[in-house]
Motif scaffolding. Structure first.
Motif, short mmCIF file in Angstrom:
data_model
loop_
_atom_site.label_atom_id
_atom_site.label_comp_id
_atom_site.label_asym_id
_atom_site.label_seq_id
_atom_site.Cartn_x
_atom_site.Cartn_y
_atom_site.Cartn_z
N ILE A 76 -20.40 -4.46 -22.18
CA ILE A 76 -21.38 -3.46 -22.77
C ILE A 76 -22.50 -4.50 -22.80
N TRP A 77 -23.61 -4.12 -22.47
CA TRP A 77 -25.10 -4.82 -22.85
C TRP A 77 -25.92 -3.73 -23.78
N ILE A 78 -25.94 -4.38 -25.09
CA ILE A 78 -26.73 -3.70 -26.00
C ILE A 78 -28.05 -4.37 -26.36
N ASN A 79 -29.13 -3.70 -26.30
CA ASN A 79 -30.48 -3.98 -26.61
C ASN A 79 -30.81 -3.38 -28.09
N ILE A 80 -31.14 -4.11 -28.85
CA ILE A 80 -31.50 -3.80 -30.32
C ILE A 80 -33.02 -3.88 -30.71
N TYR A 81 -33.79 -2.95 -30.80
CA TYR A 81 -35.18 -3.06 -31.20
C TYR A 81 -35.43 -2.50 -32.59
N SER B 143 0.94 -1.20 -0.01
CA SER B 143 -0.05 -0.04 0.15
C SER B 143 0.88 1.13 -0.03
N ALA B 144 2.05 1.04 0.56
CA ALA B 144 3.03 2.12 0.54
C ALA B 144 3.54 2.77 -0.90
N ILE B 145 3.48 1.60 -1.85
CA ILE B 145 3.95 1.77 -3.12
C ILE B 145 2.73 2.38 -3.97
N ALA B 146 3.15 3.23 -4.90
CA ALA B 146 2.26 3.81 -5.94
C ALA B 146 1.53 2.91 -6.58
N VAL B 147 0.26 2.56 -6.79
CA VAL B 147 -0.37 1.69 -7.50
C VAL B 147 -1.50 2.28 -8.35
N ASP B 148 -1.24 2.05 -9.60
CA ASP B 148 -2.51 2.57 -10.51
C ASP B 148 -3.83 1.99 -10.19
N GLN B 149 -4.77 2.95 -10.15
CA GLN B 149 -6.07 2.60 -9.71
C GLN B 149 -6.70 1.67 -10.85
N GLN B 150 -7.25 0.51 -10.09
CA GLN B 150 -7.74 -0.46 -10.92
C GLN B 150 -9.34 -0.30 -11.12
N MET B 151 -10.05 -0.25 -12.05
CA MET B 151 -11.29 -0.13 -12.28
C MET B 151 -12.00 -1.18 -13.16
N ILE B 152 -13.21 -1.46 -12.71
CA ILE B 152 -14.16 -2.14 -13.45
C ILE B 152 -15.40 -1.48 -14.24
N GLN B 153 -15.42 -1.18 -15.47
CA GLN B 153 -16.43 -0.11 -16.21
C GLN B 153 -17.34 -1.25 -16.83
N THR B 154 -18.29 -0.75 -16.74
CA THR B 154 -19.55 -1.67 -17.49
C THR B 154 -20.60 -0.24 -18.21
N ALA B 155 -21.34 -0.82 -19.04
CA ALA B 155 -22.25 0.09 -19.76
C ALA B 155 -23.56 -0.61 -20.39
N SER B 156 -24.64 0.23 -20.61
CA SER B 156 -25.79 -0.29 -21.22
C SER B 156 -26.10 0.52 -22.30
N ILE B 157 -26.71 0.01 -23.44
CA ILE B 157 -27.15 0.84 -24.41
C ILE B 157 -28.39 0.34 -25.07
N THR B 158 -29.62 0.96 -25.19
CA THR B 158 -30.64 0.43 -26.11
C THR B 158 -30.61 1.39 -27.45
N LEU B 159 -31.09 0.38 -28.38
CA LEU B 159 -30.95 1.25 -29.87
C LEU B 159 -32.34 1.01 -30.64
N ARG B 160 -32.72 1.70 -31.32
CA ARG B 160 -34.01 1.56 -32.21
C ARG B 160 -33.25 1.51 -33.57
N VAL B 161 -33.55 0.50 -34.53
CA VAL B 161 -32.84 0.39 -35.71
C VAL B 161 -34.04 0.11 -36.65
N ASP B 162 -33.53 0.16 -37.97
CA ASP B 162 -34.37 -0.28 -39.06
C ASP B 162 -34.44 -1.51 -39.37
N ASP B 163 -33.15 -2.25 -39.19
CA ASP B 163 -32.97 -3.65 -39.62
C ASP B 163 -32.13 -4.12 -38.41
N VAL B 164 -32.91 -4.95 -37.62
CA VAL B 164 -32.28 -5.54 -36.36
C VAL B 164 -31.11 -6.48 -36.71
N ALA B 165 -31.40 -7.31 -37.50
CA ALA B 165 -30.28 -8.48 -37.91
C ALA B 165 -28.95 -7.98 -38.24
#
Length: 283
Positions: free
Chosen positions: A213-218, A56-78
């Motif tokens: 990243i969780w992506i929901n496509i409708y 702990s006395a030694i400088a340690v880079d911050q370790q982060m777990i990052q997540t995201a969620s996106i919902t999209l509306r599109v013309d052609d789902v596939a």
């Protein structure tokens, strides 16, 4: 006689004192020996705590777990799902899961859920690019600081590796079957703990390196019924409704015409039959 008796008593006292001194020395040696053995074979979690404090006395880079969620509306789902998959692969990411939902009548894909992993250092750029694949309906991000967990795991792994090295040395130097069995048992336990901690560390490192990243496509058309469309768009929708009604009316007319023809034929036959019956009565 008096002097002889006193000398005998002093001799007994000296012998007793010498015996006590010898017993005390032997007990001290035994305790020191037992202490050394337990230090070599035993594993004290306090070693990991000391290592953690030093780390702990030694400088340690911050370790982060990052997540995201996106919902999209599109013309052609596939097609959109395929385009997103190709983009994720192009930046060094991967598709961890993909769920498709289809219309049972037409087998058309009505929506798709993706769970992708992208390099954490490219997360912001990846999110901006993913938003451009359709109309953004929902978006959220989160981050969790796991720096202390990483430091703790690294310290415990280092401590166990040191303990295992000491046990292997003891195993080589063991002179009795009892010492050999004790060292082997302790070594097996330490190795099992080390393997478990290394697996946890690997899993944690993967979560840090790659962001989920969780992506929901409708489809867009699923939203048209509740989405405000404006006056001009309303006229267009009204005209489309008239065209649809006319098309349906034509269809129903086509279905009804054969029945009208059949009913007309029956009416003609009945009329002829009635006319023939009436002429016979007049005769």
């Amino acid at each position: 006689m008096m002097l002889l008796s006193d000398w005998s008593k002093m001799k007994k006292l000296l012998i007793g004192a010498l015996a006590l001194l010898l017993l005390s020395g032997c007990g001290s040696i035994t305790a020191d020996s037992g202490s050394d053995t337990s230090t070599e074979i035993g594993y004290d979690r306090s070693e990991a705590k000391v290592a953690l404090s030093e780390g702990s006395a030694i400088a340690v880079d911050q370790q982060m777990i990052q997540t995201a969620s996106i919902t999209l509306r599109v013309d052609d789902v596939a097609q959109s799902a395929d385009d997103i998959s190709q983009y994720v692969a192009s930046i060094g990411g991967r598709i961890d899961s993909k769920n498709e939902y289809r219309n049972p009548d037409s087998s058309e894909i009505t929506s798709t859920d993706l769970m992708v992993k992208v390099p954490s250092e490219q997360l912001d750029a990846a999110l901006e690019r993913l938003k451009s694949f359709g109309d953004l309906e929902g978006f959220s991000t989160s981050a969790s600081d796991v720096t202390l967990q990483v430091i703790d795991l690294d310290a415990r792994i280092a401590s166990l590796e040191t303990s295992i090295a000491s046990l292997k040395k003891l195993l080589d130097e063991a002179t009795t079957v009892t010492d050999l069995l004790a060292a082997e048992t302790a070594l097996s336990q330490r190795q099992s703990e080390l393997d478990s901690l290394k697996s946890q560390r690997t899993y944690l490192a993967d979560q840090i390196k790659l962001s989920a990243i969780w992506i929901n496509i409708y489809p867009k058309n699923a939203l048209d019924a509740v989405k405000p469309i404006g006056f001009v768009a309303g006229l267009e929708k009204g005209w489309e409704a008239i065209v649809d009604f006319a098309s349906n009316l034509t269809t129903w007319t086509g279905l009804a015409l054969p029945w009208f023809g059949l009913l007309l034929l029956l009416a003609i036959v009945l009329r002829l039959f009635g006319a023939i019956s009436k002429s016979r009565r007049k005769r």
